[in-house]
Write an enzyme that holds these catalytic residues in place. Structure first.
Site, PDB file in Angstrom:
ATOM      1  N   ARG A  15      88.646-110.927  29.209  1.00 19.64           N
ATOM      2  CA  ARG A  15      89.068-110.645  30.590  1.00 19.64           C
ATOM      3  C   ARG A  15      90.582-110.584  30.784  1.00 19.64           C
ATOM      4  O   ARG A  15      91.062-110.369  31.887  1.00 19.64           O
ATOM      5  CB  ARG A  15      88.447-111.675  31.537  1.00 19.64           C
ATOM      6  N   GLY A  78      80.798-119.216  17.818  1.00 20.23           N
ATOM      7  CA  GLY A  78      80.655-120.310  18.773  1.00 20.23           C
ATOM      8  C   GLY A  78      81.563-121.489  18.482  1.00 20.23           C
ATOM      9  O   GLY A  78      82.139-121.615  17.404  1.00 20.23           O
ATOM     10  N   SER A 403     144.986-102.278  38.074  1.00 18.29           N
ATOM     11  CA  SER A 403     143.661-101.692  38.281  1.00 18.29           C
ATOM     12  C   SER A 403     143.449-100.477  37.389  1.00 18.29           C
ATOM     13  O   SER A 403     144.386 -99.743  37.088  1.00 18.29           O
ATOM     14  CB  SER A 403     143.517-101.254  39.735  1.00 18.29           C
ATOM     15  N   ALA A 421     149.003-100.054  36.791  1.00 22.77           N
ATOM     16  CA  ALA A 421     147.668 -99.539  37.101  1.00 22.77           C
ATOM     17  C   ALA A 421     147.438 -98.188  36.443  1.00 22.77           C
ATOM     18  O   ALA A 421     148.361 -97.391  36.286  1.00 22.77           O
ATOM     19  CB  ALA A 421     147.503 -99.415  38.611  1.00 22.77           C
ATOM     20  N   ARG A 438     150.921 -93.742  31.662  1.00 23.22           N
ATOM     21  CA  ARG A 438     150.195 -92.772  32.460  1.00 23.22           C
ATOM     22  C   ARG A 438     151.164 -91.640  32.790  1.00 23.22           C
ATOM     23  O   ARG A 438     152.376 -91.806  32.690  1.00 23.22           O
ATOM     24  CB  ARG A 438     149.665 -93.393  33.752  1.00 23.22           C
TER      25      ARG A 438
HETATM   26  C1  UD1 Z   1      82.797-123.755  26.569  1.00 20.67           C
HETATM   27  C2  UD1 Z   1      81.717-124.841  26.545  1.00 20.67           C
HETATM   28  C3  UD1 Z   1      81.308-125.156  27.997  1.00 20.67           C
HETATM   29  C4  UD1 Z   1      82.497-125.566  28.817  1.00 20.67           C
HETATM   30  C5  UD1 Z   1      83.561-124.483  28.731  1.00 20.67           C
HETATM   31  C6  UD1 Z   1      84.833-124.965  29.382  1.00 20.67           C
HETATM   32  C7  UD1 Z   1      80.475-124.509  24.459  1.00 20.67           C
HETATM   33  C8  UD1 Z   1      79.260-123.943  23.858  1.00 20.67           C
HETATM   34  N1  UD1 Z   1      80.587-124.373  25.779  1.00 20.67           N
HETATM   35  O1  UD1 Z   1      82.181-122.597  27.071  1.00 20.67           O
HETATM   36  O2  UD1 Z   1      80.343-126.202  27.982  1.00 20.67           O
HETATM   37  O3  UD1 Z   1      82.098-125.759  30.139  1.00 20.67           O
HETATM   38  O4  UD1 Z   1      83.888-124.185  27.362  1.00 20.67           O
HETATM   39  O5  UD1 Z   1      85.742-123.900  29.453  1.00 20.67           O
HETATM   40  O6  UD1 Z   1      81.287-125.079  23.786  1.00 20.67           O
HETATM   41  N2  UD1 Z   1      86.311-120.547  20.454  1.00 20.67           N
HETATM   42  C9  UD1 Z   1      86.559-120.400  19.118  1.00 20.67           C
HETATM   43  N3  UD1 Z   1      85.588-119.848  18.343  1.00 20.67           N
HETATM   44  C10 UD1 Z   1      84.399-119.444  18.835  1.00 20.67           C
HETATM   45  C11 UD1 Z   1      84.169-119.592  20.222  1.00 20.67           C
HETATM   46  C12 UD1 Z   1      85.144-120.151  20.999  1.00 20.67           C
HETATM   47  O7  UD1 Z   1      87.617-120.748  18.613  1.00 20.67           O
HETATM   48  O8  UD1 Z   1      83.574-118.950  18.052  1.00 20.67           O
HETATM   49  C13 UD1 Z   1      87.351-121.140  21.299  1.00 20.67           C
HETATM   50  C14 UD1 Z   1      87.901-120.194  22.345  1.00 20.67           C
HETATM   51  O9  UD1 Z   1      89.029-119.495  21.869  1.00 20.67           O
HETATM   52  C15 UD1 Z   1      88.263-121.138  23.477  1.00 20.67           C
HETATM   53  C16 UD1 Z   1      87.268-122.283  23.324  1.00 20.67           C
HETATM   54  O10 UD1 Z   1      86.783-122.212  21.996  1.00 20.67           O
HETATM   55  O11 UD1 Z   1      89.556-121.671  23.338  1.00 20.67           O
HETATM   56  C17 UD1 Z   1      86.120-122.159  24.319  1.00 20.67           C
HETATM   57  O12 UD1 Z   1      85.467-120.942  24.124  1.00 20.67           O
HETATM   58  P1  UD1 Z   1      84.842-120.141  25.326  1.00 20.67           P
HETATM   59  O13 UD1 Z   1      84.202-118.941  24.796  1.00 20.67           O
HETATM   60  O14 UD1 Z   1      85.835-120.029  26.401  1.00 20.67           O
HETATM   61  O15 UD1 Z   1      83.691-121.179  25.740  1.00 20.67           O
HETATM   62  P2  UD1 Z   1      82.801-121.096  27.016  1.00 20.67           P
HETATM   63  O16 UD1 Z   1      81.674-120.196  26.731  1.00 20.67           O
HETATM   64  O17 UD1 Z   1      83.630-120.862  28.186  1.00 20.67           O
END
Ligand code: UD1
Ligand code: CA
Length: 454
Positions: A15, A78, A403, A421, A438
């Protein structure tokens, strides 16, 4: 117990609509990730690991000097997957604190209670109550009020979505326990990801105490997912900084129209008017007054000096009792002596201006050494560049430059010399004499203006 901190920063930040990884976007002049690293450092961990991924080497390259270890998460499966990668060789008897690279304003003091709870064996979560919890993981408690699991928004039932206590994502735990639960995670959920949050239910089922702790202020856990949120956090941070400066005695005409992107040191009775941007390291002596719309970057300004409106001052030094501006530009290595005046539409670069000297209007002074009590007239310039090399101009004490003169460097104007100047000076002008270069003024008697033939 030893503390290791893992910062998750591999996500794309869809986003933000940017090619640049989200954590490299700037807040108060520093990237989001640098804010988080600074917070982590304040907790004095034995090491800091940053998990990066989206944008490839951009993040480690942008922060090449940061005292952290980089862990690549090539594909983002994740938060649980990310942490697992970072923890492979972290010893079991260590404490681990997890921070997010896009949550820039957390205060170390708010994290210490989590670390203390983890040291007692708990899995400690930072949670807050939100009136609008949409999008966040929800904290699920049993009848006795104990945290039993976290459910992600996308996986939650309507009843769970009605819960208003949310997971901020920040947590601390003993490493050995955490590793065990991370190894047991599955990706059988709405997003097909390994959720770090699922470790909570596994730990609770094991009888591990789950502690829920809240920060002093709500904004400490706010993350940046969009340009709007970035701007909101910028304002919050600027308000905090402004408050801190005012608490130490700085007068800010309007803290909502003040931006500090670096550090500001100041003496007594310093006044800063509206729309001033301070970058890098800036020091303002006692009684300095900074007018509206000024940009000050990496400079020292002496006591009692007044900076009038609309100046840009970068990488330079200004003495005491000076008057600068309005509309002056002081470029790198300008060194202005006590009591000097630099006026409107004057540009100074890599030059020493001696004490009491005046460059009041429409002038360019570059690569020059100007003595004390010199007067430089309106429209005078040092021609320091011949197209290939830069040359120096020396103007000694008490000289007066009329100047609209051009001083073609290298050239020296002696002590007390006067330059008439409109002169183009290509040879040294001797001390105490008037030098004029000048064309002589002539009058042609009886000359008639041509008239149109009828
Ligand atoms: C996560 C939490 C959620 C919490 C929210 C707060 C999990 C599953 N969920 O959700 O409970 O309310 O944050 O903002 O943890 N990141 C990685 N690698 C990945 C995925 C994410 O490094 O594979 C990092 C992102 O860059 C970010 C952070 O982890 O800094 C959180 O990731 P994001 O995708 O924002 O998590 P949410 O789905 O918002
Ligand atoms: Ca998020």
């Amino acid at each position: 117990m030893k503390l290791d901190i893992v910062i998750l920063a591999a996500g794309k930040g869809t986003r933000m609509y940017s090619e640049r990884p989200k954590v490299l976007h700037a807040l108060a002049g520093r990237s989001l990730l640098v804010h988080v690293i600074d917070c982590a450092r304040a907790l004095e961990p034995s090491r800091i690991r940053v998990v990066y991924g989206f944008g490839g080497r951009q993040v480690p390259e942008a922060l090449a000097d940061a005292p952290v270890e980089w862990v690549l998460q090539a594909e983002q499966h994740g938060t649980g997957h990310a942490l697992r990668l970072a923890m492979t060789d972290i010893a079991d008897d260590t404490l681990v604190l997890v921070l997010y690279g896009d949550v820039p304003l957390t205060r170390p003091a708010s994290l210490r209670p989590l670390i203390d709870a983890a040291a007692d064996g708990a899995l400690a979560l930072m949670t807050v109550e939100l009136a609008d919890p949409a999008g966040y993981g929800r904290i699920v408690r049993d009848r006795a009020g104990r945290i039993v699991r976290i459910v992600e928004h996308k996986d939650a039932t309507p009843a769970e979505r009605a819960l208003t206590e949310i997971n901020t994502g920040i947590l601390a735990a003993p490493a050995g326990r955490l590793k065990k639960y991370l190894a047991a995670l599955t990706n059988a959920n709405a997003q097909g990801e390994y959720y770090l949050t699922d470790a909570v239910a596994l730990a609770a089922a094991d009888g591990v105490k789950i502690a829920g702790l809240s920060p002093a202020d709500r904004w400490e856990i706010m993350g940046v997912n969009s340009k709007t949120q970035l701007a909101e956090l910028e304002r919050i941070h600027q308000r905090q900084q402004g408050q801190g400066l005012m608490d130490k005695g700085l007068t800010l005409s309007d803290p909502a129209r003040f931006d500090l992107r670096g550090t500001l040191e100041f003496g007594a009775d310093v006044v800063i008017d509206v729309n001033v941007v301070i970058e890098g390291r800036v020091t303002l002596g006692d009684g300095v007054r900074v007018g509206p719309n000024n940009v000050l970057k990496d400079c020292r300004i002496g006591a009692g000096t007044e900076i009038l409106a609309n100046c840009v001052i970068e990488d330079c030094q200004i003495g005491a009792g000076c008057r600068i501006g309005p509309f002056a530009r002081l470029r790198p290595e300008a060194d202005v002596g006590d009591g000097a005046h630099i006026g409107n539409f004057v540009e100074i670069k890599k030059s020493r201006i001696g004490a009491g000297s005046k460059v009041n209007h429409l002038a360019y002074v570059g690569d020059s050494s100007i003595g004390r009590d010199v007067n430089i007239g309106a429209g005078a310039i040092t021609a320091n560049y011949d197209g290939a090399d830069k040359h120096r101009t020396q103007i000694e004490d008490n000289a007066s430059i009329g100047s609209n003169c051009v001083l073609v460097a290298p050239v020296t104007i002696g002590v007390g010399a006067t330059v008439g100047a409109g002169s183009v000076i290509t040879k040294d002008a001797p001390s105490g004499e008037l030098t004029v270069a000048r064309a002589k003024q002539v009058t042609i008697p009886g000359w008639k203006r041509p008239t149109k033939k009828k």
